[in-house]
Design a protein around this motif. Sequence first.
Motif, mmCIF file in Angstrom:
data_model
loop_
_atom_site.group_PDB
_atom_site.id
_atom_site.type_symbol
_atom_site.label_atom_id
_atom_site.label_comp_id
_atom_site.label_asym_id
_atom_site.label_seq_id
_atom_site.Cartn_x
_atom_site.Cartn_y
_atom_site.Cartn_z
ATOM 1 N N ALA A 4 0.856 -1.188 0.000
ATOM 2 C CA ALA A 4 0.000 0.000 0.000
ATOM 3 C C ALA A 4 0.887 1.231 0.000
ATOM 4 N N ALA A 5 0.295 2.353 -0.387
ATOM 5 C CA ALA A 5 0.996 3.642 -0.331
ATOM 6 C C ALA A 5 -0.027 4.722 -0.038
ATOM 7 N N TRP A 6 0.440 5.826 0.512
ATOM 8 C CA TRP A 6 -0.463 6.920 0.871
ATOM 9 C C TRP A 6 0.327 8.222 0.908
ATOM 10 N N CYS A 7 -0.382 9.327 0.772
ATOM 11 C CA CYS A 7 0.249 10.625 0.963
ATOM 12 C C CYS A 7 0.099 11.014 2.430
ATOM 13 N N SER A 8 0.777 12.083 2.816
ATOM 14 C CA SER A 8 0.793 12.464 4.235
ATOM 15 C C SER A 8 0.170 13.823 4.486
ATOM 16 N N TYR A 9 -0.270 14.497 3.427
ATOM 17 C CA TYR A 9 -0.663 15.900 3.578
ATOM 18 C C TYR A 9 -2.172 16.097 3.743
ATOM 19 N N LYS A 10 -2.932 15.003 3.678
ATOM 20 C CA LYS A 10 -4.371 15.130 3.874
ATOM 21 C C LYS A 10 -4.669 15.006 5.366
ATOM 22 N N TYR A 11 -5.136 13.845 5.782
ATOM 23 C CA TYR A 11 -5.529 13.664 7.181
ATOM 24 C C TYR A 11 -4.341 13.691 8.141
ATOM 25 N N MET A 12 -3.129 13.546 7.614
ATOM 26 C CA MET A 12 -1.972 13.515 8.500
ATOM 27 C C MET A 12 -1.181 14.822 8.538
ATOM 28 N N ASN A 13 -1.669 15.856 7.866
ATOM 29 C CA ASN A 13 -1.269 17.239 8.160
ATOM 30 C C ASN A 13 0.230 17.518 8.054
ATOM 31 N N SER A 14 0.893 16.934 7.052
ATOM 32 C CA SER A 14 2.346 17.105 6.973
ATOM 33 C C SER A 14 2.781 18.250 6.069
ATOM 34 N N GLY A 15 1.847 18.885 5.356
ATOM 35 C CA GLY A 15 2.209 20.001 4.494
ATOM 36 C C GLY A 15 2.040 19.678 3.030
ATOM 37 N N PRO A 16 1.856 20.709 2.194
ATOM 38 C CA PRO A 16 1.482 20.522 0.788
ATOM 39 C C PRO A 16 2.469 19.664 0.005
ATOM 40 N N GLY A 17 1.934 18.647 -0.667
ATOM 41 C CA GLY A 17 2.735 17.801 -1.540
ATOM 42 C C GLY A 17 3.782 16.988 -0.818
ATOM 43 N N ASN A 18 3.597 16.750 0.457
ATOM 44 C CA ASN A 18 4.682 16.181 1.255
ATOM 45 C C ASN A 18 4.843 14.672 1.052
ATOM 46 N N ALA A 19 5.787 14.123 1.807
ATOM 47 C CA ALA A 19 6.281 12.760 1.601
ATOM 48 C C ALA A 19 5.190 11.705 1.743
ATOM 49 N N SER A 20 5.433 10.582 1.096
ATOM 50 C CA SER A 20 4.492 9.469 1.056
ATOM 51 C C SER A 20 4.993 8.322 1.926
ATOM 52 N N GLY A 21 4.055 7.578 2.486
ATOM 53 C CA GLY A 21 4.395 6.357 3.201
ATOM 54 C C GLY A 21 4.092 5.141 2.357
ATOM 55 N N ILE A 22 4.829 4.062 2.612
ATOM 56 C CA ILE A 22 4.533 2.796 1.950
ATOM 57 C C ILE A 22 4.460 1.674 2.985
ATOM 58 N N PHE A 23 3.717 0.638 2.614
ATOM 59 C CA PHE A 23 3.627 -0.602 3.381
ATOM 60 C C PHE A 23 3.975 -1.744 2.448
ATOM 61 N N VAL A 24 4.857 -2.621 2.903
ATOM 62 C CA VAL A 24 5.155 -3.865 2.193
ATOM 63 C C VAL A 24 5.052 -4.988 3.210
ATOM 64 N N ASN A 25 4.189 -5.952 2.933
ATOM 65 C CA ASN A 25 3.955 -7.037 3.870
ATOM 66 C C ASN A 25 5.250 -7.794 4.169
ATOM 67 N N GLN A 26 5.377 -8.237 5.410
ATOM 68 C CA GLN A 26 6.601 -8.898 5.864
ATOM 69 C C GLN A 26 7.017 -10.058 4.973
ATOM 70 N N ARG A 27 6.051 -10.744 4.375
ATOM 71 C CA ARG A 27 6.423 -11.927 3.589
ATOM 72 C C ARG A 27 7.181 -11.560 2.320
ATOM 73 N N HIS A 28 7.163 -10.279 1.942
ATOM 74 C CA HIS A 28 7.892 -9.846 0.752
ATOM 75 C C HIS A 28 9.240 -9.204 1.099
ATOM 76 N N LEU A 29 9.546 -9.107 2.379
ATOM 77 C CA LEU A 29 10.769 -8.427 2.807
ATOM 78 C C LEU A 29 11.955 -9.392 2.814
ATOM 79 N N GLY A 30 13.154 -8.807 2.756
ATOM 80 C CA GLY A 30 14.379 -9.597 2.856
ATOM 81 C C GLY A 30 14.682 -10.437 1.639
ATOM 82 N N LYS A 31 14.041 -10.143 0.520
ATOM 83 C CA LYS A 31 14.254 -10.917 -0.697
ATOM 84 C C LYS A 31 15.166 -10.153 -1.662
ATOM 85 N N LYS A 32 16.247 -10.775 -2.051
ATOM 86 C CA LYS A 32 17.169 -10.128 -2.987
ATOM 87 C C LYS A 32 16.732 -10.303 -4.438
ATOM 88 N N ASP A 33 15.853 -11.275 -4.697
ATOM 89 C CA ASP A 33 15.470 -11.558 -6.077
ATOM 90 C C ASP A 33 14.129 -10.950 -6.464
#
Length: 421
Positions: free
Chosen positions: A238-267
């Motif tokens: 998932a991904a989201w912006c931070s400037y709507k409900y999270m009040n971080s300022g116009p056009g500001n940084a985005s957060g991402i979520f990657v499920n644990q089962r996809h982490l630590g993979k080099k391939d």
Amino acid sequence: MQFENTRAYAASLDRQDELLKYRNEFIFPKVNGNDVIYFTGNSLGLQPKNAKKYVDEVMQDWAELAVEGHFYAEKPWWDYHERLAAPLARVVGAKTDEVTVMNTLTVNLHLLMVSFYNPSAARFKIICEEKAFPSDQYMLASQVRFHGYDPKEAIVEIKKRPGENFWREEDVLAKIEDVGDELALVLIGGVNYYNGQVFNMKAITQAGHKAGAIVGFDLAHAAGNIKLELHDWNVDFAAWCSYKYMNSGPGNASGIFVNQRHLGKKDIPRFEGWWGHNKDRRFLMEPEFDPMPNAEAWHLSNASILSFAPYLASLKMFDEVGMDALVEKSKLLTSYLEFILKEVDKNVDASFEIITPEDRGCQLSVFLHGKGREIFDYLMKNGVIVDWREPNVIRLAPVPFYCSFEDMFTFGEILKKGLTS
């Protein structure tokens, strides 16, 4: 609860509101010398008063330390983003290692598509909702073309039923089952930007996985608005912006979520960059990429600290309050706003229609029959900041951090006057 359309009643609800004190932690624009009633936190949240302090700290460190600020600032820049991960994970219902902050929303969706949209001749279709946010539509179409497919064939839109303004869950799940073995990816806005509908992300994820597909969500209008449990729902990304409900300022940084089962993979397919490399060896300048074992593996360049600082300031408040308390107030506040709108409609013959279903966050989208743009302009001139969407909709987002019950009552009085003048 039996609501009343009086200022005294609204004030009584405010007196019972344990979150009312946070209203004083935000800066309100003024119209005609008075603080506005602000209904557009679903587009750009108000500025937290403490945001400037966090930005000023970075500016001061830059002035006094210059490049040494990367390691010797009070909040060193080289790991600044790590401070956002834990509170943000609590907002979206994730494990800390599944979350990070980088880039902006559509950039991050493109990067995540590299990893999670890997079509084949047999399985290449993407399901999204009809009239998704335009940036998502552009992103999906360009990704599909990049892989050599025709968007008209590869992108399947879930449509509303004729004459209805919302999607039915059974139609969403039926479409996933129908596309079946041809389905590579489900990517839906967790909360629809136009009508404010919340999709059943748990059920959609289960249905997508049953069909053998990857499931992701654009949470631009969900993060900081509704209760999310991304890890427990088994969402892939998932991904989201931070400037709507999270009040971080116009056009500001985005957060991402990657499920644990996809982490630590080099391939895993991924566009890679320096800041996603093993933190302990990053400055050895090694030629072979060694990914971080968490979501930071998707980082490319070093962090934009000046954009992260106000985000961190806002997340401090989210951590103090917690999503459960915010959602509880949000439901009551939005219900009271709905009551006020219906009272206005009864008394003025206003001829408008609430198109947001019961499955919602803190947004009501109102279809105005007749005086649409005229009413929007009247509200704006009289200190009610609302959002206009074609062809004839105003969106009202009573954000629980800074909107009050008395705001809802006052809005109703202003709206009534505008409809009768």
